[in-house]
Scaffold this active site. Sequence first.
Site, PDB file in Angstrom:
ATOM      1  N   CYS A  39      48.993   5.338  -6.188  1.00 29.24           N
ATOM      2  CA  CYS A  39      48.131   5.029  -5.026  1.00 29.24           C
ATOM      3  C   CYS A  39      48.401   3.298  -4.894  1.00 29.24           C
ATOM      4  CB  CYS A  39      46.523   5.835  -5.184  1.00 29.24           C
ATOM      5  SG  CYS A  39      44.879   4.611  -4.110  1.00 29.24           S
ATOM      6  N   CYS A  68      38.825   3.139  -5.187  1.00 24.37           N
ATOM      7  CA  CYS A  68      39.312   1.847  -5.199  1.00 24.37           C
ATOM      8  C   CYS A  68      38.483   0.584  -5.240  1.00 24.37           C
ATOM      9  CB  CYS A  68      39.259   2.364  -2.899  1.00 24.37           C
ATOM     10  SG  CYS A  68      40.503   0.777  -2.764  1.00 24.37           S
ATOM     11  N   GLY A  84      42.677  -2.588   0.844  1.00 20.32           N
ATOM     12  CA  GLY A  84      43.059  -2.641   2.492  1.00 20.32           C
ATOM     13  C   GLY A  84      42.983  -1.685   3.102  1.00 20.32           C
ATOM     14  N   GLU A  85      43.493  -2.435   4.656  1.00 22.03           N
ATOM     15  CA  GLU A  85      43.359  -1.074   5.942  1.00 22.03           C
ATOM     16  C   GLU A  85      44.919  -1.059   5.915  1.00 22.03           C
ATOM     17  OE1 GLU A  85      45.065   0.981   8.456  1.00 22.03           O
ATOM     18  OE2 GLU A  85      42.430   0.850   8.148  1.00 22.03           O
ATOM     19  N   CYS A  98      32.259   1.039   0.059  1.00 19.12           N
ATOM     20  CA  CYS A  98      33.319   0.525  -0.912  1.00 19.12           C
ATOM     21  C   CYS A  98      33.131  -0.409  -1.470  1.00 19.12           C
ATOM     22  CB  CYS A  98      34.777   1.027   0.162  1.00 19.12           C
ATOM     23  SG  CYS A  98      36.216   0.729  -1.094  1.00 19.12           S
ATOM     24  N   CYS A 109      39.975  -6.488   1.392  1.00 26.25           N
ATOM     25  CA  CYS A 109      39.802  -5.782   2.366  1.00 26.25           C
ATOM     26  C   CYS A 109      39.034  -6.089   3.974  1.00 26.25           C
ATOM     27  CB  CYS A 109      39.279  -4.037   2.428  1.00 26.25           C
ATOM     28  SG  CYS A 109      39.477  -3.012   3.604  1.00 26.25           S
ATOM     29  N   SER A 168      40.213   7.955   7.961  1.00 24.26           N
ATOM     30  CA  SER A 168      39.535   7.545   6.978  1.00 24.26           C
ATOM     31  C   SER A 168      38.166   8.364   8.088  1.00 24.26           C
ATOM     32  CB  SER A 168      39.397   6.897   6.204  1.00 24.26           C
ATOM     33  OG  SER A 168      40.331   6.792   5.279  1.00 24.26           O
ATOM     34  N   LEU A 169      37.278   9.264   8.327  1.00 28.56           N
ATOM     35  CA  LEU A 169      36.824   9.732   8.951  1.00 28.56           C
ATOM     36  C   LEU A 169      34.901   9.189   8.695  1.00 28.56           C
ATOM     37  CD1 LEU A 169      36.157  10.428  12.065  1.00 28.56           C
ATOM     38  CD2 LEU A 169      35.888  12.692  11.475  1.00 28.56           C
ATOM     39  N   HIS A 170      35.094   9.851   7.693  1.00 28.80           N
ATOM     40  CA  HIS A 170      33.342   9.693   6.976  1.00 28.80           C
ATOM     41  C   HIS A 170      32.559   9.419   7.473  1.00 28.80           C
ATOM     42  CE1 HIS A 170      36.137   8.721   3.882  1.00 28.80           C
ATOM     43  NE2 HIS A 170      36.717   7.684   4.394  1.00 28.80           N
ATOM     44  N   CYS A 204      33.638  -1.372   3.996  1.00 28.60           N
ATOM     45  CA  CYS A 204      32.928  -0.323   4.283  1.00 28.60           C
ATOM     46  C   CYS A 204      32.031  -0.322   3.258  1.00 28.60           C
ATOM     47  CB  CYS A 204      34.237   1.584   4.311  1.00 28.60           C
ATOM     48  SG  CYS A 204      35.335   1.019   5.233  1.00 28.60           S
ATOM     49  N   GLU A 255      44.691  -3.428  -7.101  1.00 25.56           N
ATOM     50  CA  GLU A 255      44.693  -2.625  -7.814  1.00 25.56           C
ATOM     51  C   GLU A 255      45.763  -1.399  -7.354  1.00 25.56           C
ATOM     52  OE1 GLU A 255      39.607  -2.346  -8.517  1.00 25.56           O
ATOM     53  OE2 GLU A 255      41.100  -0.240  -7.779  1.00 25.56           O
TER      54      GLU A 255
END
Length: 368
Positions: A119, A348, A174-175, A133, A126, A229-231, A130, A106
């Site tokens: 974006c 995402c 993805g990372e 996600c 990924c 990306s702490l979260h 997570c 995407e």
Amino acid sequence: MQHLLDYTLDEFREICIEQGRRAFLAGQVYQWIYRHGITRFQDMSNVSKADRQWLDENWTIFRSRIDKVQYASDGTLKLLLGWDPPSDQQNALQLADAKSKLKQTETVMIPAGKRKTACVSSQVGCPVGCRFCASGLGGLEGNLTAGQIMEQVLRLSIEEDVDRITNIVFMGMGEPLANDKAVMKAIRMINAAWGPAIGARHITVSTVGLPKAIRRFARFDLPVTLALSLHAPNDELRRSLIPWADYATIDELLSACQAWFETSGREVTLEYLLLREINDRDEHARQLARIASQMRARINLIRYNEVKGLPYERPSTVDVREFQRILRRHGVNATIRASRGRDIAAACGQLRHESRGKSGNRESTSRN
């Protein structure tokens, strides 16, 4: 067929010369693509007929097909791109073998006044997984090349009413730092005067947190922005949300981010996705404030967009604003990101996830 967008201007110029074409052909072609948005070689009117034929026979600008287009009421645009398996063995390693199903990624254009942010995805699927996600629900299916990252930017820029992309965020599927070689080459091409010419300070790379990769990326010579990306404000909660948190503690991530700041001179952005009654309580805000006080950073608060089939919920506006107030009372620069594209599943991985749920792996309404 070789993917033209994989090559810098200098690389393509060298190939032109090696193939007996004139050196200035490379500049002509790239000007048509990146300045005029022309993506058919036969429409490049100042290129000779013989060169256009050579280009058609040996090169392709687009490797993807557009499987779905969605416009939100707020102007957000989302493309679901399908990547056909490449024909040559070397590139086949990038997106699995030729017998695999069509891979989809995407890309999103987010308008805000005169700013139009792309974006982009860096991988198919990924590896991080997570819990909240949609991107990682099917795991990692492959890395994207620099050219495939560039293609996302070009695809968006030539859509109706988009015109010019002004900002880039590597916050799609993805990372990015797990595919850093391709990402760094793509950044150079996005920033290049012959390409989209987007300033490095308008490019943000988001990572879930790989300390060694962050330290390595700090030596990158373009002044891009790093977003972590702490979260979660503590290791126990973060491990329950992000499987890769098992490999690095928050303290180790903060140390790497401090090294980033000392090396690059660029402030880090801490991304914090708010999940209702999971990480949005007052005590979480106070813990997050203590983290932010240890480094030069600002916090970007993000309200969760629900994903069908996942148990997480979007927090209330009241709770989000109270979370921000607590951070600010502790002297933290905290902003709330405006939610965009809520009516088109713009978070995402959502569109791919929903499309696969409805029709397997491929939309019937696709176009080149």
